[in-house]
Write an enzyme that holds these catalytic residues in place. Structure first.
Site, PDB file in Angstrom:
ATOM      1  N   ARG A  77     -35.634   6.759   8.858  1.00 38.58           N
ATOM      2  CA  ARG A  77     -34.607   6.887   9.008  1.00 38.58           C
ATOM      3  C   ARG A  77     -34.122   5.911  10.054  1.00 38.58           C
ATOM      4  O   ARG A  77     -34.198   5.782  11.045  1.00 38.58           O
ATOM      5  CB  ARG A  77     -34.108   8.184   8.983  1.00 38.58           C
ATOM      6  CG  ARG A  77     -34.362   9.348   8.141  1.00 38.58           C
ATOM      7  CD  ARG A  77     -33.369   9.029   6.620  1.00 38.58           C
ATOM      8  NE  ARG A  77     -33.383  10.003   5.883  1.00 38.58           N
ATOM      9  CZ  ARG A  77     -34.312   9.957   4.490  1.00 38.58           C
ATOM     10  NH1 ARG A  77     -34.884   8.991   4.558  1.00 38.58           N
ATOM     11  NH2 ARG A  77     -34.286  11.135   3.581  1.00 38.58           N
ATOM     12  N   GLU A 123     -25.936   3.529   6.512  1.00 37.51           N
ATOM     13  CA  GLU A 123     -26.157   2.908   5.190  1.00 37.51           C
ATOM     14  C   GLU A 123     -25.442   3.779   4.229  1.00 37.51           C
ATOM     15  O   GLU A 123     -25.086   4.920   4.485  1.00 37.51           O
ATOM     16  CB  GLU A 123     -27.672   3.001   4.878  1.00 37.51           C
ATOM     17  CG  GLU A 123     -28.394   4.322   4.897  1.00 37.51           C
ATOM     18  CD  GLU A 123     -29.802   4.365   4.628  1.00 37.51           C
ATOM     19  OE1 GLU A 123     -30.549   3.709   5.232  1.00 37.51           O
ATOM     20  OE2 GLU A 123     -30.094   5.018   3.503  1.00 37.51           O
ATOM     21  N   HIS A 157     -33.001   0.938   1.377  1.00 40.83           N
ATOM     22  CA  HIS A 157     -33.735   2.209   1.292  1.00 40.83           C
ATOM     23  C   HIS A 157     -34.226   2.430   0.190  1.00 40.83           C
ATOM     24  O   HIS A 157     -33.821   3.199  -1.049  1.00 40.83           O
ATOM     25  CB  HIS A 157     -32.590   3.263   1.313  1.00 40.83           C
ATOM     26  CG  HIS A 157     -32.994   4.480   1.772  1.00 40.83           C
ATOM     27  ND1 HIS A 157     -32.248   5.505   2.662  1.00 40.83           N
ATOM     28  CD2 HIS A 157     -34.217   5.320   1.475  1.00 40.83           C
ATOM     29  CE1 HIS A 157     -33.086   6.597   2.887  1.00 40.83           C
ATOM     30  NE2 HIS A 157     -34.262   6.493   2.018  1.00 40.83           N
TER      31      HIS A 157
HETATM   32  C1  DGY Z   1     -36.623  10.659   0.828  1.00 38.05           C
HETATM   33  O1  DGY Z   1     -37.178  11.038   0.149  1.00 38.05           O
HETATM   34  O2  DGY Z   1     -36.518  11.017   2.086  1.00 38.05           O
HETATM   35  C2  DGY Z   1     -36.434   9.146   0.740  1.00 38.05           C
HETATM   36  O3  DGY Z   1     -35.802   8.456   1.916  1.00 38.05           O
HETATM   37  C3  DGY Z   1     -35.227   8.889  -0.462  1.00 38.05           C
HETATM   38  O4  DGY Z   1     -34.542   9.899  -0.059  1.00 38.05           O
END
Ligand code: DGY
Length: 324
Positions: free
Chosen positions: A242, A271, A290
């Site tokens: 993240r 983002e 992402h």
């Molecule tokens: C997750 O599953 O956490 C991915 O980042 C997609 O949201």
């Protein structure tokens, strides 16, 4: 409406997942895949027994506080659940689940892509080819960092971290890691991984540092200026976890000074639209939008896992992936 529980899927889901959803539940779908506002989320979920959201829906304490009493579960279509205020959900008696395991391979692939893209200057290379700027070749042209045989450091050696480390072994990289609870000796040996008790002890051993920890209040800004200074000069930073785990100003300063040679980032603070503008400008940033889990197999797997959790909840059982 029949007797089936009503599930509100906030985004358009893979075909096979929607087929199972409408087979087993009364489904409120989002065929146009529109990103709902907080007010719309609250309004639509008033008619639902459960919400099946993605990380694009911010279920803050304020939003959760306004949800109808009818909502019994939030079954995330994601492994990360920092977009949900789990304490607020607990206060409302709402069960929260996530989708671990099924996306580890896909995310590890993107982590390796980020490592290689950053190390081998893919941003510059792609631009040279696409914009017809490629005019010459010389021994010094586009020289990057070779990762084979180097040290691969992992912060957050959970499911994704372990698969990524295994892939890095394919480049003969020596794995170093830190984790709240040390891996058992067998797993450590299988990964050929060296344990470091703290992040500070780990960082000097990372030619590549790959971040795999969840975003929590404790990990926010974890990679800050003091810690970046502990990396060897010329290290590569990879983030598929993240954006919140990185202090952007600190990383950008290090990318400009060359202390960090390059970064491969699949996730960003702010983002998708409000990422730090310097990330868009720096040649030594290899950025992706992402897409760690973005394969057909994985997106199906995430949807089925979310439905498995809902099935358990509505059968009065404990869902496997309960996080709150
Ligand atoms: C997750 O599953 O956490 C991915 O980042 C997609 O949201």
């Amino acid at each position: 409406m029949g007797d089936k529980p009503v599930v509100f899927a906030t985004r358009k889901l893979p075909e096979a997942v929607e087929a199972r959803l409408v087979r087993d539940y009364e489904a409120i779908l989002n065929p146009d895949d529109r990103l709902y506002t907080a007010d719309e989320l609250v309004e639509i979920s008033a008619g639902a027994d459960a919400i099946l959201p993605c990380h694009s829906e911010k279920l803050t304490a304020e939003v959760i506080g306004r949800l109808s009493d009818r909502v019994k579960a939030i079954a995330n279509f994601s492994v990360g659940y920092d977009h949900v205020d789990t304490e607020a959900a607990k206060r409302r008696g709402i069960i929260v689940t996530n989708t671990p395991d099924v996306l580890s391979d896909a995310t590890a692939e993107i982590a390796i892509l980020c490592m290689l893209g950053a190390a081998r200057r893919a941003t510059e290379g792609v631009a040279l080819v696409r914009e017809a700027g490629w005019k010459d070749w010389s021994p010094k042209f586009m020289v990057g960092t070779q990762v084979t045989g180097k040290r691969f450091g992992v912060i957050g050696m959970g499911r994704v971290g372990q698969v990524t480390a295994k892939r890095a072994r394919g480049f003969d990289m020596a794995v170093h890691y830190t984790k709240r609870s040390r891996l058992d000796a067998g797993t450590e040996a299988a990964l050929g991984a060296s344990y470091h008790a703290t992040i500070e002890e780990l960082l000097p051993h990372c030619d590549v540092l790959s971040l795999h920890c969840p975003a929590t209040p404790e990990t926010t800004g974890l990679l800050n200026a003091e810690r970046i200074a502990l990396l060897p000069k010329g290290a590569i930073v990879v983030n598929t976890a993240r954006g919140a785990v990185i202090d952007d100003e600190a990383l950008i300063a290090a990318l400009k000074s060359g202390h960090v040679a390059a970064a491969g980032l699949d996730v960003f603070n702010g983002e998708p639209t409000d990422i730090h503008p310097e990330y868009r400008k720096l040649d030594n940033v290899f950025g992706l939008p992402h897409i760690g889990s973005a394969t057909l197999e994985t997106r199906d797997g995430m949807g089925f896992r979310a439905l498995d959790n809902l099935d358990a909840i509505f059968a009065g059982k404990e869902p496997v992936d309960r996080v709150a």
